[in-house]
Scaffold this motif. Structure first.
Motif, PDB file in Angstrom:
ATOM      1  N   PRO A 116      16.393 -49.737   9.140  1.00  0.00           N
ATOM      2  CA  PRO A 116      16.675 -48.299   9.186  1.00  0.00           C
ATOM      3  C   PRO A 116      17.609 -47.948  10.331  1.00  0.00           C
ATOM      4  O   PRO A 116      17.473 -48.474  11.438  1.00  0.00           O
ATOM      5  N   HIS A 117      18.575 -47.081  10.057  1.00  0.00           N
ATOM      6  CA  HIS A 117      19.519 -46.669  11.090  1.00  0.00           C
ATOM      7  C   HIS A 117      18.817 -45.811  12.130  1.00  0.00           C
ATOM      8  O   HIS A 117      17.837 -45.123  11.834  1.00  0.00           O
ATOM      9  N   LEU A 118      19.337 -45.868  13.351  1.00  0.00           N
ATOM     10  CA  LEU A 118      18.771 -45.052  14.416  1.00  0.00           C
ATOM     11  C   LEU A 118      18.992 -43.583  14.086  1.00  0.00           C
ATOM     12  O   LEU A 118      20.115 -43.148  13.861  1.00  0.00           O
ATOM     13  N   ASP A 119      17.907 -42.831  14.045  1.00  0.00           N
ATOM     14  CA  ASP A 119      17.975 -41.428  13.643  1.00  0.00           C
ATOM     15  C   ASP A 119      17.114 -40.595  14.589  1.00  0.00           C
ATOM     16  O   ASP A 119      16.058 -40.077  14.216  1.00  0.00           O
ATOM     17  N   VAL A 120      17.571 -40.474  15.829  1.00  0.00           N
ATOM     18  CA  VAL A 120      16.852 -39.659  16.811  1.00  0.00           C
ATOM     19  C   VAL A 120      17.728 -38.466  17.172  1.00  0.00           C
ATOM     20  O   VAL A 120      18.958 -38.554  17.165  1.00  0.00           O
ATOM     21  N   GLU A 147      13.105 -31.560  13.899  1.00  0.00           N
ATOM     22  CA  GLU A 147      14.042 -32.391  13.144  1.00  0.00           C
ATOM     23  C   GLU A 147      13.333 -33.487  12.367  1.00  0.00           C
ATOM     24  O   GLU A 147      13.831 -33.949  11.335  1.00  0.00           O
ATOM     25  N   TRP A 148      12.178 -33.919  12.868  1.00  0.00           N
ATOM     26  CA  TRP A 148      11.394 -34.924  12.145  1.00  0.00           C
ATOM     27  C   TRP A 148      10.383 -34.286  11.192  1.00  0.00           C
ATOM     28  O   TRP A 148       9.555 -34.970  10.609  1.00  0.00           O
ATOM     29  N   ASN A 164      10.285 -45.188  11.696  1.00  0.00           N
ATOM     30  CA  ASN A 164      11.085 -44.584  10.621  1.00  0.00           C
ATOM     31  C   ASN A 164      12.398 -44.027  11.148  1.00  0.00           C
ATOM     32  O   ASN A 164      13.372 -43.889  10.409  1.00  0.00           O
ATOM     33  N   ALA A 165      12.412 -43.694  12.449  1.00  0.00           N
ATOM     34  CA  ALA A 165      13.631 -43.199  13.083  1.00  0.00           C
ATOM     35  C   ALA A 165      14.492 -44.346  13.614  1.00  0.00           C
ATOM     36  O   ALA A 165      15.466 -44.106  14.327  1.00  0.00           O
TER      37      ALA A 165
END
Length: 403
Positions: A116-120, A147-148, A164-165
């Motif tokens: 999973p791509h970094l999504d923070v 945002e989450w 997941n992030a």
């Protein structure tokens, strides 16, 4: 003239020795050489003979081939440590070696799978961490939750949410009671990694530790290694990460609504719902200005009297709440094995690490991955997947095609 093993790596010898918590003198005594000889081996000034290298591998409990591999080509840092001041250098060094192996494992798997791509959230954090205020931290935590899509509700699984992030979590059994967790970044992998010490820990404490390290990831991207090592700066960084963890786990609006009166009984009633310790809720009440410093101290004293705090004591529900477990790396390994193109012990062959080290870093429990099958030659593939048994959700990994 007797020649040493040509492809011997002094850096890998250092890794294995430090991971075992051995001094150069202690290792030297085990294999019948001087500590100076070990120093020369580790600095690559001398190379051990085959027989001597075999003795070293046996003494350390590492495969012979591990000592002939190339070391991970970067210095990790800065590393954010919990309780850094009280922690011993030897104990940190034991964990630091496993950080490097974690990077090797992730890199090996990433060569086959797209994690999973970094999504923070990209928070507007001051470049100087000293300018970060408690109010800012509350707003940052609210933004992350928004945002989450957590709204004002309890987070059911903090570890899964963080992974997941795109942030891998690893849980290690570290003998030191003074090492709760850590966070570090790898520039090569362009990832941050969260580590938690689960030796004699509790579910709520582990959740808080993961949230604490997430705070470092989000708030302290501009902090230097020297700042993290400075005693005064370290104290501020830890306080900020603590404040973030509290606000992330139990947002202000919900806290004020559900904790009508900040008492131990109210905290007791909300512990399982919010997955937060009673002690942490006492601190949260203080952070939000609901109780004075003296009241906070009195609450801790009352917890001691109730047997909820102190050496050997635990809070209510600590023995029944289940520890959250990392999934990202483990699911990646399972996906490759289930595809039928890799054996159960492929990481051992690729990394030459002891099996128990791989199992711990990957997140396998009670033996996890069985051994014994030959390694097939990888074939072309598109997507492999692994079902998350805890949620029933299918986690897909896009396999890489080699040209």
């Amino acid at each position: 003239m007797v020649k040493g093993v040509v492809n011997f790596s002094g850096e890998k010898l250092t890794e294995a020795r430090l991971a075992k918590g051995l001094s150069k003198k202690a290792l030297a005594e085990k294999i019948g050489v001087t500590s100076m000889a070990i120093s020369r081996y580790e600095s690559n000034q001398d190379k051990p003979t085959h027989d001597k290298l075999d003795s070293i591998a046996t003494a350390l409990g590492f495969p012979y081939d591990f000592l002939t591999r190339r070391a991970w080509p970067e210095s990790l840092g800065p590393t954010f440590w919990r309780n850094q001041v009280a922690e011993t250098k030897a104990s940190r060094e034991m964990t630091e070696q496993r950080m490097k192996w974690l990077c090797e494992i992730f890199w090996t798997l990433e060569d086959e799978l797209d994690f999973p791509h970094l999504d923070v959230p990209d928070l507007d954090v001051p470049n100087d961490f000293r300018q970060i205020t408690p109010l800012m931290i509350e707003k940052y935590a609210e933004q992350v939750r928004r945002e989450w899509k957590f709204r004002q509700l309890p987070i059911q699984d903090v570890v899964l949410s963080v992974e997941n992030a795109g942030v891998p979590v690893v849980m290690l059994k570290i003998a030191s009671e003074k090492q709760d967790g850590f966070f570090f970044r790898s520039s090569i992998l362009n990832r941050g990694f969260i580590g938690v010490n689960v030796n004699d820990t509790t579910a709520v404490r582990a959740r808080f530790d993961v949230a604490h390290e997430l705070g470092h990831l989000l708030l302290h991207r501009n902090v230097t290694a020297s700042q993290e090592r400075d005693t005064n700066d370290h104290r501020v960084l830890e306080q900020q990460a603590h404040r973030f963890a509290g606000a992330f786990l139990f947002p202000r609006e919900s806290f004020l609504e559900e904790i009508a009166v900040p008492t131990l009984d109210y905290f007791y009633a909300n512990k399982k719902r919010w997955g937060m310790s009673i002690a942490a809720m006492v601190t949260r009440s203080s952070d939000l200005g609901l109780i004075e410093k003296e009241t906070k101290s009195q609450m801790y004293i009352s917890m001691n009297r109730r047997g909820w705090r102190g050496s050997g004591n635990r809070e209510p529900f600590d023995d029944t709440m289940e520890l959250e477990r990392p999934r990202m790396i483990r699911r990646g390994v399972e996906a490759l094995v289930e595809s039928g193109e890799y054996s159960d012990d492929f990481l051992e062959h690729m990394l030459s690490l002891p099996r128990n080290e791989i199992e711990q870093l990957v997140g396998c429990v009670r033996g996890g991955i069985p051994v014994g099958n030959p390694i097939p030659v990888p074939a072309a593939r598109s997507v492999v997947q692994a079902t998350d048994l805890e949620t029933g959700q299918v986690i897909k990994f896009q396999a890489r095609r080699r040209g």
